[in-house]
Motif scaffolding. Structure first.
Motif, PDB file in Angstrom:
ATOM      1  N   THR A  79      -2.561   3.887  -3.393  1.00 48.79           N
ATOM      2  CA  THR A  79      -2.796   2.690  -4.200  1.00 48.79           C
ATOM      3  C   THR A  79      -2.496   1.446  -3.376  1.00 48.79           C
ATOM      4  O   THR A  79      -1.705   1.485  -2.438  1.00 48.79           O
ATOM      5  CB  THR A  79      -1.875   2.663  -5.430  1.00 48.79           C
ATOM      6  N   ILE A  80      -3.169   0.358  -3.760  1.00 53.15           N
ATOM      7  CA  ILE A  80      -2.933  -0.924  -3.096  1.00 53.15           C
ATOM      8  C   ILE A  80      -2.598  -1.947  -4.167  1.00 53.15           C
ATOM      9  O   ILE A  80      -3.334  -2.088  -5.143  1.00 53.15           O
ATOM     10  CB  ILE A  80      -4.187  -1.393  -2.341  1.00 53.15           C
ATOM     11  N   GLU A  81      -1.454  -2.636  -3.995  1.00 54.77           N
ATOM     12  CA  GLU A  81      -1.098  -3.702  -4.928  1.00 54.77           C
ATOM     13  C   GLU A  81      -1.100  -5.031  -4.195  1.00 54.77           C
ATOM     14  O   GLU A  81      -0.563  -5.155  -3.100  1.00 54.77           O
ATOM     15  CB  GLU A  81       0.308  -3.478  -5.479  1.00 54.77           C
ATOM     16  N   THR A 119      -0.333  -6.593  -8.738  1.00 47.46           N
ATOM     17  CA  THR A 119      -1.404  -5.968  -9.515  1.00 47.46           C
ATOM     18  C   THR A 119      -2.252  -5.095  -8.604  1.00 47.46           C
ATOM     19  O   THR A 119      -2.515  -5.456  -7.459  1.00 47.46           O
ATOM     20  CB  THR A 119      -2.322  -7.009 -10.184  1.00 47.46           C
ATOM     21  N   GLU A 120      -2.653  -3.966  -9.169  1.00 47.14           N
ATOM     22  CA  GLU A 120      -3.396  -3.027  -8.345  1.00 47.14           C
ATOM     23  C   GLU A 120      -4.805  -3.541  -8.074  1.00 47.14           C
ATOM     24  O   GLU A 120      -5.465  -4.055  -8.986  1.00 47.14           O
ATOM     25  CB  GLU A 120      -3.466  -1.671  -9.050  1.00 47.14           C
ATOM     26  N   ALA A 126       0.869  -1.185   0.000  1.00 45.23           N
ATOM     27  CA  ALA A 126       0.000   0.000   0.000  1.00 45.23           C
ATOM     28  C   ALA A 126       0.896   1.221   0.000  1.00 45.23           C
ATOM     29  O   ALA A 126       1.889   1.275   0.714  1.00 45.23           O
ATOM     30  CB  ALA A 126      -0.879  -0.013   1.242  1.00 45.23           C
ATOM     31  N   ARG A 127       0.550   2.171  -0.856  1.00 41.27           N
ATOM     32  CA  ARG A 127       1.384   3.367  -0.954  1.00 41.27           C
ATOM     33  C   ARG A 127       0.560   4.639  -0.857  1.00 41.27           C
ATOM     34  O   ARG A 127      -0.459   4.775  -1.540  1.00 41.27           O
ATOM     35  CB  ARG A 127       2.152   3.364  -2.276  1.00 41.27           C
ATOM     36  N   ASN A 146      -8.653  -2.702  -5.936  1.00 39.70           N
ATOM     37  CA  ASN A 146      -9.459  -1.622  -5.419  1.00 39.70           C
ATOM     38  C   ASN A 146     -10.706  -2.168  -4.731  1.00 39.70           C
ATOM     39  O   ASN A 146     -11.815  -1.911  -5.175  1.00 39.70           O
ATOM     40  CB  ASN A 146      -9.902  -0.737  -6.590  1.00 39.70           C
TER      41      ASN A 146
END
Ligand SMILES: Nc1ncnc2c1ncn2[C@@H]1O[C@H](COP(=O)(O)OP(=O)(O)OP(=O)(O)O)[C@@H](O)[C@H]1O
Ligand SMILES: [Mg+2]
Lengths: 349, 502
Positions: free
Chosen positions: B64-66, B70-71, B11-12, B73
């Motif tokens: 964003t969460i990967e 892969t991202e 998570a960024r 949501n």
């Protein structure tokens, strides 16, 4: 505090305005009011006057629903109160005695419901269903099965007379609404009622006397139902045990719901419920004034009410909220998790 | 083992804003397969908010969460479960009026020919729960079991549903050492299979026992991620609080307590707590020690009149009294801060302000509302004294972080200025800093002459503030420890041996 109340009831005000404008659209003379023979006349006055019984009922129903309860017996209590008042005056009593006797009957009904709910822990819907069914029987016993008519001027005045030119029922519901609102909000009663509606266990552990409060709200409900019953009887100059207040408990519940109060209990606003009662009466008025065949009445009423409820639904509110949030960029305090009926309850009157 | 394992979840820049508060400010979190990652921070630092923003329970405002590169949501807990992220939220949300197996299998029930296969459901439930050392009837209502068991069921459900990441928000707050062992062994199994586990707690011993790395939040920002083998507990505390913390020790001087205020003789309630005697004096703290279900909470409840005793006599300042409802206890200046804050404590939709003055108002009666100015003064005083972190006292209390709700409940009872204060697990879910403050608060109250009864599952805590300790076992008082005897070892020994009262 005034500001918070205003924000709380804003949706109801807007809906009321829209329905009133609909009335105006089908009948251009709707807003016309005149003063004749010492009395105000006009369609708007009619709405306020005809809405009196449901408005009165909604005051008590709001408090009962705030405690997570419901009072199905109010229609039957209206019939009992009308019958009691009628039998007092036909028996030669004065109008004041009749009124007091009817109110006492209402309080007795409230006490019965309250004790069942608070002390015997019967579910409110079941407890009040008993009186809803049995109450009409009691009223019929009092009127001996016929429509008991009367000519007592004083009693008739309560339903058909005026005070300072304003129809008496309007004065009565406005006065009751103001009185109860002031009592619950100027004292701690409102907060304590909300507390037991939200979490009764925690409230009891906090030392709140939940039983007394529960009995109190059913007492209030019985009292205003009796007032409504007297008004209805006075208006037709007779007590009709079969039809007085029939199905009116449903209108009262609807008024509370349209007022944005959650049926799950907790935060409540009496002002909003009163506006809800006026909205219902205005819808009735539209149907009447538009000259639609009466067969359509209930269907159209149902449709209009569904629209009103959908507009108020948490999901729609949440959508609207997101739209607004997007418009004004970031800051958000939306109830993101399962948008329950919480949003409406954040502020109170 | 690869040298540079790929993160399973990354998570960024996660942002989350609430009206009047920034709850998360560009938070980064990286989880590697096979690691237990502790998420630490003070009450209200944003731990639970971060979890909810990751699983989509909250709509995040940025970042964003990967997952496996892969991202993703997720728009809600159900979607994140489909991605293999299982979560136990801090306020366990199970369906209390459904059976144990319904709760465990809700949403993924076994089906046979289009019908629910109840048989298989119950059998699987038994098997799964056996792995946690629980042997309970899966057809019973979940609400008929203790919070600890409910907690374990919630954990078991999340474990079954998670394929890649398991998130546990204060899972051990209401568990005993034995159950904690079992949960930890399950966690070790999962990490051995390459899963990543996020573990939130305020118990630093447990953090060091099970976790590989820790990320520390302060006021919604990440202040650091550390490998736990490189740091000490003190380092972590300093990172969390921003300053050094003295270890709490037992105060040497327990000045001789005053007159007896409450005396209970043969007091008890069948099926809840065996008859016991208790002499409570002003200016003393009586600690209640024992395992889960040993009768600590029951003792508190019977004294406060939540359930009325069917045995024995009670005397308050020498006068006989009947304590059979919380309302009466409140009138007699008792207070009880309950163990289960969500169901017995907070009134969720009322504001923090109203929650704090609730009992004081209840005692005054509804006809005499507290003055606005008095309310503000009380609320301000306790918000400051207990350092309750809130955006505004007008916010509904359910929006406060768990630990801050606990402090608000403490404030509710302190505001009634009780003579006898019963605290059932007063430090549950409270951060290390506030923990030390509450212990010193208890000491201050004692010195001012209040009589306290404190039930706790933390021995060190009991040792720190108790004048006497009553040890309970199987709903029976088995031992009283006083003076020199009050040590962690003695308490533990008495609990396990259950020596009879001296
Ligand atoms: N819906 C909301 N509206 C406004 N503020 C909120 C909301 N939800 C949480 N907050 C605030 O966000 C902050 C972070 O809360 P969070 O629950 O994440 O804390 P936490 O680190 O989990 O604390 P604890 O250890 O006490 O559980 C708190 O100050 C809380 O009051
Ligand atoms: Mg939390």
């Amino acid at each position: 505090m005034i500001g918070a109340t205003f924000r709380r009831v804003l949706p109801q005000l807007i809906i009321l305005c829209v329905v009133l404008l609909l009335n105006f659209a089908v009948f251009p003379g709707f807003f016309h009011i005149e003063f004749q023979n010492g009395r105000l006349f006009g369609n708007l006055i009619d709405v306020l006057n005809r809405g009196a019984p449901v408005a009165l009922l909604s005051i008590g129903m709001t408090l009962v629903i705030a405690t997570k309860g419901i009072d199905l017996s109010v229609g039957a209590v209206m019939a009992i109160a009308g019958a009691v008042a009628a039998s007092v005056v036909t028996g030669g009593g004065g109008w004041f005695t009749a009124l007091i006797a009817a109110l006492l009957a209402g309080l007795a009904a409230g006490l019965w419901n309250g004790v069942l709910v608070a002390f015997f822990r019967v579910q409110p819907i079941v407890a009040t269903l008993v009186l809803m069914v049995a109450g009409r029987g009691v009223a019929q016993l009092i009127t001996e099965g016929k429509i008991m008519t009367f000519l007592n001027e004083g009693l008739i005045h309560l339903g058909a007379g005026t005070i300072l030119g304003i129809p008496t029922p309007i004065v009565i519901w406005l006065a009751m609404g103001t009185l109860v609102t002031l009592v619950v909000r100027r004292t701690a009663l409102g907060m304590l009622i909300e507390a037991i509606g939200i979490n009764e266990t925690a409230s009891r552990l906090a030392g709140i006397n939940s039983r007394v409060l529960l009995v109190t709200v059913y007492l209030v409900s019985g009292f205003v139902a009796a007032l409504a019953g007297v008004i209805v009887a006075a208006d037709i100059k007779g007590a009709d045990a079969n039809n007085a207040g029939l199905w009116m408990e449903l209108d009262a519940i609807l008024a509370v719901v349209i007022g944005g109060n959650s049926l799950l209990g907790g935060r409540f606003s009496i002002v909003a419920s009163l506006l809800g009662a006026l909205i219902i009466q205005s819808v009735n008025s539209v149907i009447l004034l538009s000259g639609m065949p009466p067969e359509f009445n209930l269907v159209i009423k149902a449709l209009i009410i569904i629209v009103i409820l959908v507009i108020q639904s948490p999901t729609v509110k949440h959508r609207l909220y997101l739209l607004r949030a997007k418009a004004s960029s970031t800051v958000s305090d939306a109830p993101d998790v399962a948008p329950k009926a919480q949003l409406a309850k954040e502020t109170r009157s | 083992m690869r040298d540079q394992p790929k993160p399973v979840l990354r998570a960024r820049g996660i942002d989350k804003f609430f009206a009047g508060a920034i709850a998360l400010d560009k938070v980064d979190l990286t989880l590697y397969p096979g690691e237990v990652h502790a998420l630490l921070g003070e009450n209200g630092a944003g731990k639970s908010t971060l979890i909810k923003s990751l699983t989509g329970a909250y709509h995040r405002d940025g970042g964003t969460i990967e997952l496996d590169g892969t991202e993703i949501n997720p728009r809600g807990p159900v979607e994140s479960q489909k991605h293999g992220i299982g979560t136990v939220y801090q306020e366990v949300n199970l369906l209390e009026n459904m059976s144990v197996s319904d709760n465990l299998f809700l949403g993924w029930q076994p089906v046979k020919r289009g019908m629910l296969d109840h048989r298989q459901m119950h059998r699987r439930t038994r098997e799964i729960l056996k792995g946690y050392g629980l042997d309970i009837d899966p057809t019973q209502l979940l609400s008929s079991y203790s919070i600890a068991i409910q907690q374990v069921v919630a954990i078991a459900r999340a474990v079954e549903l998670s394929g890649k990441v398991l998130i546990l928000d204060e899972p051990t707050a209401s568990l005993d050492r034995e159950e904690i062992e079992l949960v930890f062994s399950v966690v070790r199994n999962l990490t051995a299979r390459g899963m990543a586990v996020v573990f939130i707690t305020h118990f630093l011993d447990q953090v060091f026992e099970i976790s590989d790395r820790a990320t520390v939040l302060r006021n919604g920002c990440v202040v650091g991620t550390r490998k736990l083998s490189d740091v000490s507990q003190g380092d972590i505390v300093e990172l969390m609080l921003g300053h050094h913390l003295e270890a709490t020790k037992r105060k040497a001087s327990h000045a001789s307590p005053g007159d007896t205020i409450l005396s209970l003789k043969g007091y008890g309630k069948r099926g809840m707590i065996a008859p016991f005697d208790l002499e409570l004096r002003k200016g003393e703290v009586v600690g209640l020690a024992g395992l889960l279900g040993s009768g600590r909470t029951e003792t508190c409840k019977v004294i406060f009149g939540v359930v009325s005793a069917d045995h024995g006599r009670a005397e308050l300042r020498g006068q006989p009294i009947r304590l059979n409802s919380p309302r009466i206890a409140l009138e007699k200046r008792f207070g009880l801060c309950p163990e289960d804050r969500k169901t017995d404590g907070i009134v969720g939709d009322l504001s923090v302000r109203e929650n704090i003055i609730l009992s004081l108002q209840a005692r005054q009666g509804w006809t005499r509302p507290l003055k606005r100015s008095r309310i503000n003064q009380i609320v301000d005083e306790y918000v400051k004294a207990l350092d309750i972190r809130l955006a505004s006292p007008n916010m509904p209390i359910r929006l406060l972080s768990g630990g801050n709700q606990q402090k608000a409940l403490l404030a509710r009872w302190l505001a009634t200025e009780p003579d006898i204060l019963i605290l059932d697990e007063p430090t549950r879910g409270i951060d290390v800093g506030a923990h030390a403050e509450i212990i010193s608060l208890i000491e201050r109250l004692r010195e001012q002459g209040m009589a306290l009864i404190v039930a706790s599952s933390e021995m060190e805590e009991l040792v720190a503030y108790s004048s006497r300790v009553l040890v309970l076992r199987d709903r029976r008082q088995v031992r009283e420890l006083g003076g020199e005897e009050i040590t962690t070892e003695r308490i533990v020994k008495s609990i396990s041996q259950g020596e009879s009262a001296a």
